[in-house]
Scaffold this active site. Sequence first.
Site, mmCIF file in Angstrom:
data_model
loop_
_atom_site.group_PDB
_atom_site.id
_atom_site.type_symbol
_atom_site.label_atom_id
_atom_site.label_comp_id
_atom_site.label_asym_id
_atom_site.label_seq_id
_atom_site.Cartn_x
_atom_site.Cartn_y
_atom_site.Cartn_z
ATOM 1 N N ARG A 1 -7.401 -3.609 9.083
ATOM 2 C CA ARG A 1 -7.278 -2.368 9.840
ATOM 3 C C ARG A 1 -8.601 -1.613 9.792
ATOM 4 O O ARG A 1 -9.452 -1.853 8.945
ATOM 5 C CB ARG A 1 -6.117 -1.538 9.294
ATOM 6 C CG ARG A 1 -4.767 -2.090 9.711
ATOM 7 C CD ARG A 1 -3.593 -1.387 9.074
ATOM 8 N NE ARG A 1 -3.362 -1.809 7.705
ATOM 9 C CZ ARG A 1 -2.233 -1.561 7.031
ATOM 10 N NH1 ARG A 1 -1.260 -0.881 7.604
ATOM 11 N NH2 ARG A 1 -2.090 -1.986 5.793
ATOM 12 N N PHE B 1 0.829 -1.214 0.000
ATOM 13 C CA PHE B 1 0.000 0.000 0.000
ATOM 14 C C PHE B 1 0.859 1.258 0.000
ATOM 15 O O PHE B 1 0.801 2.066 -0.946
ATOM 16 C CB PHE B 1 -0.936 -0.064 1.219
ATOM 17 C CG PHE B 1 -1.506 1.242 1.674
ATOM 18 C CD1 PHE B 1 -2.138 2.091 0.777
ATOM 19 C CD2 PHE B 1 -1.430 1.619 3.008
ATOM 20 C CE1 PHE B 1 -2.658 3.312 1.208
ATOM 21 C CE2 PHE B 1 -1.955 2.809 3.449
ATOM 22 C CZ PHE B 1 -2.565 3.664 2.550
ATOM 23 N N THR C 1 -2.236 4.983 8.764
ATOM 24 C CA THR C 1 -2.297 5.622 7.452
ATOM 25 C C THR C 1 -3.331 4.895 6.606
ATOM 26 O O THR C 1 -3.471 3.673 6.694
ATOM 27 C CB THR C 1 -0.919 5.580 6.772
ATOM 28 O OG1 THR C 1 0.036 6.250 7.612
ATOM 29 C CG2 THR C 1 -0.938 6.252 5.411
ATOM 30 N N LYS D 1 25.191 -0.212 3.260
ATOM 31 C CA LYS D 1 26.590 -0.021 3.648
ATOM 32 C C LYS D 1 27.516 -0.177 2.444
ATOM 33 O O LYS D 1 28.435 0.621 2.230
ATOM 34 C CB LYS D 1 26.956 -1.028 4.738
ATOM 35 C CG LYS D 1 28.406 -0.998 5.195
ATOM 36 C CD LYS D 1 28.582 -1.932 6.393
ATOM 37 C CE LYS D 1 30.057 -2.129 6.742
ATOM 38 N NZ LYS D 1 30.708 -3.100 5.851
ATOM 39 N N TYR E 1 4.999 -8.496 15.181
ATOM 40 C CA TYR E 1 5.141 -7.245 14.431
ATOM 41 C C TYR E 1 5.857 -6.190 15.279
ATOM 42 O O TYR E 1 6.843 -5.585 14.839
ATOM 43 C CB TYR E 1 3.759 -6.744 14.007
ATOM 44 C CG TYR E 1 3.782 -5.511 13.133
ATOM 45 C CD1 TYR E 1 4.373 -5.527 11.870
ATOM 46 C CD2 TYR E 1 3.190 -4.325 13.559
ATOM 47 C CE1 TYR E 1 4.376 -4.399 11.055
ATOM 48 C CE2 TYR E 1 3.189 -3.191 12.761
ATOM 49 C CZ TYR E 1 3.778 -3.237 11.517
ATOM 50 O OH TYR E 1 3.789 -2.112 10.720
ATOM 51 N N ASP F 1 9.852 -6.795 -4.185
ATOM 52 C CA ASP F 1 8.739 -7.377 -3.429
ATOM 53 C C ASP F 1 8.652 -8.864 -3.755
ATOM 54 O O ASP F 1 9.047 -9.274 -4.857
ATOM 55 C CB ASP F 1 7.414 -6.689 -3.781
ATOM 56 C CG ASP F 1 6.410 -6.708 -2.634
ATOM 57 O OD1 ASP F 1 6.030 -7.816 -2.205
ATOM 58 O OD2 ASP F 1 6.000 -5.627 -2.170
ATOM 59 N N ASN F 2 8.127 -9.647 -2.836
ATOM 60 C CA ASN F 2 7.876 -11.063 -3.120
ATOM 61 C C ASN F 2 6.384 -11.387 -3.125
ATOM 62 O O ASN F 2 5.999 -12.556 -3.252
ATOM 63 C CB ASN F 2 8.600 -11.964 -2.109
ATOM 64 C CG ASN F 2 7.993 -11.889 -0.707
ATOM 65 O OD1 ASN F 2 7.316 -10.909 -0.360
ATOM 66 N ND2 ASN F 2 8.232 -12.912 0.097
ATOM 67 N N GLY G 1 2.050 -7.910 -0.519
ATOM 68 C CA GLY G 1 1.913 -6.875 -1.541
ATOM 69 C C GLY G 1 1.039 -7.335 -2.695
ATOM 70 O O GLY G 1 0.829 -8.534 -2.897
#
Length: 321
Positions: free
Chosen positions: A187, A12, A176, A106, A146, A32-33, A37
């Site tokens: 959510r 999102f 959000t 790095k 989480y 992304d896997n 998503g």
Amino acid sequence: MKKVLITGAAGFIGSHLCDRFIKEGWYVIGVDNFLSGNPENLEHLSSNQNFEFIERDIITGLNYAGHLDLILHFACPASPVDYLNFPIETLMVDSVGTSHVLNLAKEKKSRYIFASTSEVYGDPQIHPQPESYRGNVNPVGPRSVYDEAKRFSEALSMAYYREYGLDVRIVRIFNTYGPRMKLEDGRVVPNFIFQALKGMDLTVYGDGSQTRSFCYVDDLVEGIVLVAEQEEIDYRVLNLGNPDEYKIIDFAQIIIEKTGSNSKIIFKPLPRDDPKMRKPDITKAVECLQWKPEISLDEGIRRTIEFFQSEIEDHEIEDQD
């Protein structure tokens, strides 16, 4: 051309970040896997010459041959439905996965932005929550997969800052919402809108007196871009969210009104460790970025309802086919 690599690009928030950085003239590498998503979130970028996609589970490693000016680490199941369905993957992506992303930053000498969360504050005993608050988190509860994963990633990121001088910036993201959230995300915003549009009862957990603050995704993305592009900083951790606070019971009534639904409100037991209050102290963001949310709840909810209406219609057409 400046290059940014974004993990969790099909999510999102990640997909909105891809759009925004391309608009700002960056070359974007999305990773992304598709565990949580949605490939549809990136379909519109498939032919964009300034977008490159790598399908990869970053738990297994992460490499990139070219230079990278910036890395945004946003890979992680973020909704309760997802992180409770994938508890091990959630812990691994924000531990092993984070270590891979940090090592890449790095190696490339990239600026590194980590997507943390207001969940690091747990069920807070200080209100609103400033960055200095250390939180009240249950380390062995169901939500800990989480909460603690994000807290570990913050600690690991800061260790790279102290040990290697890596330019680390941590954004703690509060609730959000907006287009591209999943229909059954888990959510409160998508739950209420989906239920209202389908004529279902709206599910309020507890008595509805618990509070949340809601930031529209465009405002959040603006804040993240400012964090990413600021050259000199005197912070490492920053809250980003909307400080306007609503009781869940009142928010349910707002959604019923905005959708014109005849839905009723039903009550179910409060989930374990569910925060009673959630409101960001954004003093530091205002001072350091001159940033504050601009999009009203009324406008943001209108846009989000339109998106969900379209999604529901598309799914109904697919079901008929």
